[in-house]
Design a protein around this motif. Structure first.
Motif, short mmCIF file in Angstrom:
data_model
loop_
_atom_site.label_atom_id
_atom_site.label_comp_id
_atom_site.label_asym_id
_atom_site.label_seq_id
_atom_site.Cartn_x
_atom_site.Cartn_y
_atom_site.Cartn_z
N ARG A 88 -4.12 -0.46 16.38
CA ARG A 88 -3.04 0.27 15.74
C ARG A 88 -2.83 -0.31 14.35
NH1 ARG A 88 -4.42 1.69 20.77
NH2 ARG A 88 -2.85 2.94 21.86
N CYS A 89 -2.80 0.54 13.35
CA CYS A 89 -2.66 0.09 11.97
C CYS A 89 -1.49 0.81 11.32
CB CYS A 89 -3.95 0.35 11.18
SG CYS A 89 -3.87 -0.20 9.46
N ARG A 90 -0.55 0.04 10.82
CA ARG A 90 0.64 0.59 10.17
C ARG A 90 0.75 0.02 8.77
NH1 ARG A 90 6.73 0.20 12.82
NH2 ARG A 90 7.82 1.58 11.36
N VAL A 91 1.11 0.84 7.81
CA VAL A 91 1.21 0.40 6.43
C VAL A 91 2.61 0.67 5.90
CG1 VAL A 91 0.34 2.61 5.51
CG2 VAL A 91 0.20 0.54 4.11
N PHE A 92 3.15 -0.32 5.18
CA PHE A 92 4.43 -0.18 4.49
C PHE A 92 4.18 -0.32 2.99
CE2 PHE A 92 5.33 -2.37 8.55
CZ PHE A 92 6.12 -1.42 9.16
N GLU A 93 4.69 0.64 2.23
CA GLU A 93 4.50 0.60 0.78
C GLU A 93 5.84 0.84 0.08
OE1 GLU A 93 0.42 2.12 -0.78
OE2 GLU A 93 1.04 3.52 0.78
N GLN A 94 6.05 0.08 -0.98
CA GLN A 94 7.27 0.20 -1.78
C GLN A 94 6.92 0.02 -3.25
OE1 GLN A 94 10.08 1.47 -2.50
NE2 GLN A 94 11.45 0.31 -1.16
N ILE A 101 7.32 -3.91 -9.07
CA ILE A 101 7.07 -4.01 -7.63
C ILE A 101 6.06 -2.94 -7.23
CG2 ILE A 101 8.08 -3.75 -5.34
CD1 ILE A 101 10.66 -4.91 -6.42
N ALA A 102 4.95 -3.37 -6.68
CA ALA A 102 3.94 -2.48 -6.12
C ALA A 102 3.44 -3.14 -4.85
CB ALA A 102 2.80 -2.24 -7.10
N SER A 103 4.25 -3.09 -3.81
CA SER A 103 4.01 -3.84 -2.58
C SER A 103 3.43 -2.95 -1.50
CB SER A 103 5.32 -4.48 -2.09
OG SER A 103 5.12 -5.22 -0.92
N ALA A 104 2.39 -3.44 -0.84
CA ALA A 104 1.78 -2.73 0.29
C ALA A 104 1.34 -3.74 1.32
CB ALA A 104 0.61 -1.87 -0.16
N ALA A 105 1.71 -3.52 2.57
CA ALA A 105 1.37 -4.44 3.65
C ALA A 105 0.86 -3.64 4.85
CB ALA A 105 2.57 -5.28 4.05
N TYR A 106 -0.26 -4.10 5.42
CA TYR A 106 -0.85 -3.48 6.60
C TYR A 106 -0.61 -4.38 7.81
CZ TYR A 106 -3.47 -0.26 3.59
OH TYR A 106 -3.83 0.71 2.68
N THR A 164 9.03 -5.34 1.32
CA THR A 164 8.65 -4.78 2.63
C THR A 164 8.95 -5.73 3.78
OG1 THR A 164 6.40 -5.61 2.29
CG2 THR A 164 6.84 -3.32 1.65
N ARG A 165 9.58 -6.86 3.50
CA ARG A 165 9.74 -7.89 4.53
C ARG A 165 10.57 -7.40 5.71
NH1 ARG A 165 12.68 -13.41 2.88
NH2 ARG A 165 14.40 -11.91 2.59
N HIS A 166 11.66 -6.68 5.47
CA HIS A 166 12.54 -6.30 6.57
C HIS A 166 11.84 -5.40 7.57
CE1 HIS A 166 12.88 -3.06 3.64
NE2 HIS A 166 13.45 -2.29 4.56
N LEU A 167 11.02 -4.46 7.08
CA LEU A 167 10.28 -3.58 7.99
C LEU A 167 9.18 -4.34 8.71
CD1 LEU A 167 9.98 -0.32 5.87
CD2 LEU A 167 11.54 -0.80 7.76
N ALA A 209 0.94 -15.94 1.17
CA ALA A 209 1.37 -17.33 1.17
C ALA A 209 2.90 -17.43 1.20
CB ALA A 209 0.82 -18.03 -0.07
N LEU A 210 3.58 -16.57 0.47
CA LEU A 210 5.04 -16.60 0.48
C LEU A 210 5.60 -16.20 1.84
CD1 LEU A 210 5.97 -15.19 -3.05
CD2 LEU A 210 6.52 -17.46 -2.14
N MET A 211 4.95 -15.26 2.50
CA MET A 211 5.39 -14.90 3.85
C MET A 211 5.20 -16.08 4.80
SD MET A 211 6.72 -12.91 6.03
CE MET A 211 6.80 -11.26 5.33
N GLY A 212 4.11 -16.84 4.63
CA GLY A 212 3.94 -18.05 5.43
C GLY A 212 5.05 -19.05 5.17
#
Length: 387
Positions: A88-94, A101-106, A164-167, A209-212
């Motif tokens: 399952r692959c979910r992507v969040f983009e903001q 800000i050009a944030s994308a996380a899978y 995108t951290r909260h999602l 790295a910042l999320m870590g």
């Protein structure tokens, strides 16, 4: 905010009208028993082999998409090819252009919900906002609190991670309970997420790295942090000053492990300049974690590495594991960031290690002197200017 989802195909669907083959070189999937390998990695994280190769490939394909819109279908398909069948692959983009800000996380979750990979997309070549964020030579800084002390970090990187951290945390909390990252699926399967890996390239590496750092220092995220196995970054720029790097290196989780010192792996390709950004005149920025350098193997053209040419490696389309045998550990800069001294620096397989100055100024002087010497020898002998 864009929230999209895709499901990875079965192995049989990826080989229509063909017989199944064994995994390994020339086989399919690329890494047999990849889920078991990721879930069982409880010791020191692998520095070469299937795990870092999977992270590098995921970071490379995070650039998939048309225009500035991510493509979870492509990422899900590639991760199935690697060994995560029916993932399952979910992507969040903001995007907030005014704030750079050009944030994308899978988020990639295997079908049995044992392993989750969080992959941040890096600097898109056609996106001026992400380029400005990554290459800002005089960055604004933000003050963040780590273990009761305030530290300055690169504001652009932090804002992109925070967008995108909260999602992401909501989805990871569901995964830790054994639920699917797909919001349309209900029910619990198994004992929940056993292992979490975070990866990213360039700007994506900085966000990884910042999320870590956030998972390690924020007590409220302990349920997720205790499942963090490793953070793999490729071409990651620097995040903060020496005090911030020392705080990260000294930080321990509830088990007493130095997660950011031992489980954050920075891969740097050849003379890529992005991992040295922001430049030294801007301020004292310093790295943390374990650092590895590698070069392109002979016979592999530069264009073959596509969007992640300077760091991420794609063995799905290139022959052989390009990471294997090409890595060398740059322990000098890591030791300097942690406040320790080191008199020897590994110079790669087959080369003796000896005393060597590891400061950035000395490195630049040696590199400049080497280039000048080569130019002088060639110009005298052949009257050609060295390039």
């Amino acid at each position: 905010m864009r929230d999209d989802f895709a499901r990875g195909p079965r192995f049989a669907d990826l080989r229509p009208l063909k017989e199944p083959t064994a995994g390994g070189p020339g086989g399919f999937p690329v890494h047999r028993d990849l889920v078991d390998r990721l879930a069982a990695e409880k010791g020191p994280p692998e520095t070469e082999g299937p795990v870092p190769h999977t992270m590098a490939t995921c970071a490379a394909y995070a650039y998939a998409g048309v225009g500035r819109v991510g493509d979870p279908g492509t990422v899900a398909m590639i991760m199935s090819r690697l060994g995560l069948e029916e993932n399952r692959c979910r992507v969040f983009e903001q995007r907030v252009d005014a704030m750079y800000i050009a944030s994308a996380a899978y988020l990639i979750q295997d079908k049995d919900r044992r392993v989750v990979i969080l992959c941040y997309r890096g600097t898109q070549p056609e996106d001026i906002i992400s380029i400005l964020t990554d290459a800002d030579v005089r960055p604004e800084t933000l003050s963040v609190e780590l273990a009761g002390t305030r530290h300055q970090v690169h504001a652009g990187f932090y804002r992109n991670m925070r967008a995108t951290r909260h999602l992401i945390m909501q989805a990871l909390e569901r995964a830790a309970r054994g639920e699917s990252v797909d919001p349309s699926e209900t029910g619990v399967r198994g004992d929940g997420m056993e292992a979490l890996y975070i990866t990213g390239h360039s700007l994506g590496g900085a966000m990884a790295a910042l999320m870590g750092v956030v998972l390690t220092h924020e007590k409220r995220y302990r349920l997720i942090a205790e499942r963090l196995r490793a953070v793999y970054t490729f071409g990651q720029p620097l995040l903060g000053g020496p005090e911030f790097a020392e705080a990260c290196a000294a930080a321990t989780d509830h088990r007493g492990e130095h997660v950011l010192r031992d489980r954050l792996l920075r891969y740097i390709f050849d003379r890529d300049v992005v991992p040295a950004l922001p430049p030294r005149p801007v301020g004292p920025y310093a790295p943390f974690g374990r650092e590895f350098h590698y070069r392109r193997p002979r016979g592999v053209p530069e264009g073959a590495l596509a969007l992640a040419a300077e760091t991420a490696i794609d063995a799905v389309s290139l022959p052989g594991d390009l990471l294997r045998g090409q890595l060398r550990r740059n322990a000098g800069r890591r030791a300097r960031a942690a406040g320790r001294s080191l008199s020897e620096l590994a110079r790669g397989p087959g080369r003796a290690a000896g005393p060597r100055c590891t400061t950035r100024a000395c490195t630049i002087r040696r590199w400049t002197a080497s280039r000048g010497s080569r130019w002088w020898r060639r110009s005298r002998s052949s009257r050609r200017v060295w390039r």
